[in-house]
Design a protein around this motif. Structure first.
Motif, PDB file in Angstrom:
ATOM      1  N   ARG A  19       0.847  -1.187   0.000  1.00 12.53           N
ATOM      2  CA  ARG A  19       0.000   0.000   0.000  1.00 12.53           C
ATOM      3  C   ARG A  19       0.882   1.236   0.000  1.00 12.53           C
ATOM      4  O   ARG A  19       1.674   1.434   0.928  1.00 12.53           O
ATOM      5  CB  ARG A  19      -0.914   0.034   1.224  1.00 12.53           C
ATOM      6  CG  ARG A  19      -1.958   1.130   1.175  1.00 12.53           C
ATOM      7  CD  ARG A  19      -2.560   1.369   2.534  1.00 12.53           C
ATOM      8  NE  ARG A  19      -3.826   2.117   2.474  1.00 12.53           N
ATOM      9  CZ  ARG A  19      -4.301   2.840   3.483  1.00 12.53           C
ATOM     10  NH1 ARG A  19      -3.633   2.909   4.629  1.00 12.53           N
ATOM     11  NH2 ARG A  19      -5.455   3.461   3.362  1.00 12.53           N
ATOM     12  N   SER A  21       1.251   5.393   0.025  1.00  6.75           N
ATOM     13  CA  SER A  21       0.571   6.564   0.542  1.00  6.75           C
ATOM     14  C   SER A  21       1.189   7.821  -0.062  1.00  6.75           C
ATOM     15  O   SER A  21       2.370   7.819  -0.438  1.00  6.75           O
ATOM     16  CB  SER A  21       0.684   6.631   2.069  1.00  6.75           C
ATOM     17  OG  SER A  21       0.086   5.511   2.676  1.00  6.75           O
ATOM     18  N   TYR A  80      -3.950   7.122  -1.649  1.00 13.26           N
ATOM     19  CA  TYR A  80      -3.423   5.776  -1.446  1.00 13.26           C
ATOM     20  C   TYR A  80      -3.474   4.975  -2.755  1.00 13.26           C
ATOM     21  O   TYR A  80      -4.268   5.256  -3.646  1.00 13.26           O
ATOM     22  CB  TYR A  80      -4.223   5.031  -0.384  1.00 13.26           C
ATOM     23  CG  TYR A  80      -4.324   5.772   0.928  1.00 13.26           C
ATOM     24  CD1 TYR A  80      -5.478   6.464   1.268  1.00 13.26           C
ATOM     25  CD2 TYR A  80      -3.252   5.781   1.817  1.00 13.26           C
ATOM     26  CE1 TYR A  80      -5.578   7.160   2.456  1.00 13.26           C
ATOM     27  CE2 TYR A  80      -3.344   6.475   3.019  1.00 13.26           C
ATOM     28  CZ  TYR A  80      -4.507   7.165   3.338  1.00 13.26           C
ATOM     29  OH  TYR A  80      -4.575   7.852   4.515  1.00 13.26           O
TER      30      TYR A  80
END
Lengths: 118, 108
Positions: A19, A21, A80
């Protein structure tokens, strides 16, 4: 200071997840479309995904559809990119970018590197 | 899909030269075309948007033109700071953005 700062890049095995950011500061994040753009080592730019100001519309390049998900949290001024089922060809520097010039990307982060390898 | 080509792929030029880079698109994009400059190890920087609009702060030696499916970026007098790779991008619809393959401008 008006800026975007990406984080979350790492070395991950094929099939893994990551993930990314992107933290926005110095401007009103909730009023802009946002994009993810990637650049494989030594290669050109490739658009990955777009998200509307309120998150109600999301679009992806064909090669990541069904594997990547773009999202945003306007309360946290953050963008994100959830990346699943990663492949070697996803190896790239991932940039977040603001669509501030009638859609053209006028503000870019420094990028975060994703490497997919066993 | 929208296909994009740029020519030339590499361009060798000298300081003071006039430089023209061409971008061709496979379908009408209603002039939603931008030009970016990228230097090694740096993020891209937009120069031109909507075919011919110069981003604030970009030197006036940069200009863009075109319509339909053919667009050009012109640098009227190449400066040392201009040696870089240039990309065109179509953004006619938020559902699909596309970058050209890039043109590297290096020192002759």
């Amino acid at each position: 200071e008006v800026q975007l700062v990406e984080s979350g890049g790492a070395l991950v095995q094929p099939g893994g997840s990551l993930r990314l950011s992107c933290a926005a500061s110095g401007w009103t994040f909730s009023t802009y479309w946002m994009s993810w753009v990637r650049q494989a080592p030594g290669k050109g730019l490739e658009w990955v995904a777009n998200i509307k100001e309120d998150g109600s519309e999301k679009y992806y390049v064909d090669s990541v559809k069904g594997r990547f998900t773009i999202s945003r949290d306007n309360a946290k001024n953050s963008l994100y990119l959830q990346m699943n089922s990663l492949r070697a060809e996803d190896t790239a520097l991932y940039y977040c970018a603001r669509g501030g010039l009638q859609g053209a990307s006028d503000l870019w982060g420094q990028g975060t590197m994703v490497s997919v390898s066993s | 899909d929208i296909q994009m080509t740029q020519s030339p792929s590499t361009l060798s030029a000298s300081v003071g030269d006039r430089v023209i880079i061409t971008c061709r698109v496979s379908q009408n994009i209603n002039n939603w075309l931008a030009w970016y400059q990228q230097k090694p190890g740096k993020a891209p920087n937009v120069l031109i948007y909507k075919t011919s609009n110069l981003k604030s702060g970009v030197p006036s030696r940069f200009s863009g033109s075109g319509s339909g499916t053919e667009f050009t970026l012109t640098i009227s007098s190449l400066q040392p700071d201009d040696f870089a790779t240039y990309y065109c991008q179509q953004y006619n619809s938020y559902s699909l953005f596309t970058f050209g393959p890039g043109t590297k401008v290096d020192i002759k």
